[in-house]
Design a protein around this motif. Structure first.
Motif, PDB file in Angstrom:
ATOM      1  N   LEU A  43       0.811  12.509  -5.390  1.00  7.04           N
ATOM      2  CA  LEU A  43      -0.588  12.140  -5.621  1.00  7.04           C
ATOM      3  C   LEU A  43      -1.387  13.014  -6.586  1.00  7.04           C
ATOM      4  CD1 LEU A  43      -2.227  10.636  -2.466  1.00  7.04           C
ATOM      5  CD2 LEU A  43      -1.314   9.565  -4.468  1.00  7.04           C
ATOM      6  N   SER A  64       0.831  -1.200   0.000  1.00  3.01           N
ATOM      7  CA  SER A  64       0.000   0.000   0.000  1.00  3.01           C
ATOM      8  C   SER A  64       0.863   1.245   0.000  1.00  3.01           C
ATOM      9  CB  SER A  64      -0.816   0.016   1.296  1.00  3.01           C
ATOM     10  OG  SER A  64      -2.135   0.163   1.038  1.00  3.01           O
ATOM     11  N   VAL A 107       3.231   6.753  -6.857  1.00  2.00           N
ATOM     12  CA  VAL A 107       2.386   7.794  -7.428  1.00  2.00           C
ATOM     13  C   VAL A 107       2.966   9.177  -7.152  1.00  2.00           C
ATOM     14  CG1 VAL A 107       0.120   8.877  -7.238  1.00  2.00           C
ATOM     15  CG2 VAL A 107       0.322   6.402  -7.402  1.00  2.00           C
ATOM     16  N   THR A 119       2.888   1.683  -3.292  1.00  7.02           N
ATOM     17  CA  THR A 119       2.174   2.261  -4.420  1.00  7.02           C
ATOM     18  C   THR A 119       1.932   3.745  -4.186  1.00  7.02           C
ATOM     19  OG1 THR A 119       0.085   1.531  -3.463  1.00  7.02           O
ATOM     20  CG2 THR A 119       1.015   0.168  -5.191  1.00  7.02           C
ATOM     21  N   ARG A 120       1.759   4.093  -2.928  1.00  8.27           N
ATOM     22  CA  ARG A 120       1.545   5.506  -2.623  1.00  8.27           C
ATOM     23  C   ARG A 120       2.785   6.308  -3.007  1.00  8.27           C
ATOM     24  NH1 ARG A 120      -1.077   7.722   2.830  1.00  8.27           N
ATOM     25  NH2 ARG A 120      -1.244   5.518   3.301  1.00  8.27           N
TER      26      ARG A 120
END
Lengths: 334, 190
Positions: A57, A47, A54, A50-51
């Protein structure tokens, strides 16, 4: 030995700290940084990974309680980028492959030294320690896919982590996790072959080490050796397996373990394995009269539940042992 | 990191024999922490199967479910998010965003999960987010033509949710993702 001294001594003996004192600070900073990076790479949940991927965001124009209404934007992703991916390269797949290992580690940590508040119980204090040890063991398992995690590694880690965490130097105590990881790896690299089942019968495997113990006993006390090996058939496989693989952490109470490890790590003339075998041999010699009068069952019971003895005496006996069987034989033929 | 599987409208065995094989091969036990099911399973065997995937199973009643004791609506809190569950046949017009938004406000949840239309949708409105995972078996529906089997997996991580949308299109599994977050923490009004 004072708490601060022991931690530093062990770090030196394991080669974590270089001999030159001037270089200590640099080494520590570098190694602690390396550890932090490793954790970031390998112990972060998919989790969080992947944050990070990116980045800043771009999706965050979607606060759930914002005013703009309408369909939420869908983004296509690759076959590996989702939690249910079965792809070998998927971080998710790799993460789940390790859950079994992580669960085993958690179970073992729950059972580590249940009598010590440092490790056991529900306090945030003990939980933090178990968390740290979990990170260390999980990281080790991920970095060593052949050996991974074997039950008992938690026991080998425990004294190291305890000693480093209770260092009177605050800076050191705060970095106990990173330092313990490095020293645990160093300590284990010496006996890692014992944990590998495929190597059991090889020249470096546990069975070979156990037969060296037999040889050592034979060289130092043939009478006892004969009584154990032949008369009562109490072979080292039955009692010394745990002594050797777990570096005697299961045979003595915690304070004694630390004292024994002081000798184990600091022996000047032989390797750690050789010193370990000497201590094991000394353990047998110290119980000689009881063993001589015992049968298979009695002896096994005794050796598998080693009684309290004077540790200094034990270590003295170990130090006095003749280490090379061939020297013994040589003196006989003269 | 909490993984929540949202699926429903399977209509097994009446309109579909089973979940697609490609879905079943991905849905293995040990990965998912919660399952929320919009209803219309319809039989106990499906309930039991879902239980093997994850013991924490929440189901809202669909009009064809054999089990009559599933609740009409359900709410639960997972991490920082309050989730609401309702099959959706009760909300008229079916699939209407405003009507669903009203239900959402009534249930006072951040994420409302409903089904019935057999079509995946994910909407945002001022009261929160409404997700419809579609039909996991691709069962036909009077409302939607050409139903592609679909389900949703939510990764709830702090104030952020990543919604993974799994669809079976022309025999291949396609996965999309949707990312959103809350700007404030949940008030614990228990």
């Amino acid at each position: 030995m004072g708490d601060g001294l022991r931690a530093t001594a062990w770090k030196l003996l394991l080669g974590y700290l270089p001999p030159s004192r001037d270089l200590w600070e640099k080494e520590l900073i570098e190694n602690r940084l390396k550890y932090a990076k490793l954790k970031e790479e390998l112990l972060v949940s998919p989790s969080q990974l992947t944050r990070k991927k990116v980045g800043a965001l771009s999706y965050c124009d979607h606060p759930a309680d914002g005013v703009v209404a309408g369909p939420l934007k869908r983004h296509e992703i690759s076959e590996e980028d989702h939690p249910l991916s079965l792809g070998k390269a998927s971080v998710w797949h790799q993460y789940f492959q390790h859950t079994e290992t992580a669960e085993q580690i958690d179970r073992d940590l729950q059972r580590t030294h249940p009598d010590l508040k440092f490790f056991s119980g529900d306090s945030s204090f003990s939980r933090k320690h178990r968390e740290s040890m979990r990170s260390i063991l999980l990281l080790f398992a991920k970095l060593n896919p052949v050996i991974r995690y074997v039950q008992g590694m938690n026991e080998v880690l425990a004294p190291i982590y305890y000693v480093f965490s209770t260092d009177t130097n605050e800076q050191n105590a705060a970095n106990a996790e990173a330092d313990s990881f490095s020293c645990f790896v160093r300590l284990l690299s010496d006996s890692v072959d014992h944990f590998c089942e495929q190597l059991d019968n090889s020249a470096v495997g546990i069975l070979s080490t156990l037969s060296r113990l037999s040889e050592l006993l034979k060289a130092n006390d043939e009478e006892l050796w004969r009584h154990l090996e032949f008369t009562t058939k109490v072979k080292p496989q039955y009692y010394a397996f745990r002594w050797i693989t777990l570096l005697l952490t299961q045979e003595f109470n915690f304070q004694c373990i630390m004292r024994i490890w002081d000798s184990l790590l600091s022996s000047p003339y032989e390797t750690l394995q050789d010193m370990l075998l000497k201590i094991c041999c000394a353990m047998l010699l110290c119980l000689k009269s009881r063993l001589l009068s015992g049968d298979f069952v009695a002896n096994l019971k005794l050796l598998q539940n080693y009684p309290d003895i004077n540790i200094e005496h034990l270590l003295q006996v170990a130090r006095d042992l003749s280490s090379d069987p061939s020297t013994y034989r040589l003196s006989l033929t003269l | 990191m909490v993984l929540v599987l949202a699926l429903g409208d399977l209509h097994i065995p009446h309109r579909a024999p089973d979940l697609p094989a490609k879905f079943k091969s991905m849905l293995v036990p040990g990965k998912i922490q919660h399952i929320i099911c919009t209803g219309n399973l319809c039989i106990k065997e499906v309930h039991d199967y879902l239980k093997t995937l994850c013991p924490d199973l929440h189901i809202a009643r669909g009009e064809y479910d054999e089990e009559t004791r599933y609740p009409e609506t359900k709410t639960l809190t997972i991490g920082q998010f309050k989730l609401g569950l309702c099959h959706g046949h009760q909300v008229i017009p079916w699939g209407d965003l405003d009507s669903l938004a009203m239900l959402q406000r009534q249930l006072d949840v951040d994420i409302l999960v409903t089904g019935h239309t057999h079509q995946f949708t994910a909407y945002k409105h001022e009261g929160g987010v409404v997700i419809n995972p579609g039909s996991a078996s691709g069962a036909f529906s009077s409302i939607t033509y050409d139903v592609n089997p679909s389900f949703v997996l939510m990764d709830i991580d702090g104030l952020r949710v990543v919604v993974y949308v799994y669809e079976l299109i022309d025999g291949e599994v396609k996965v999309d993702k949707i990312d959103f977050k809350k700007t404030t923490a949940a008030h614990s009004a228990h």
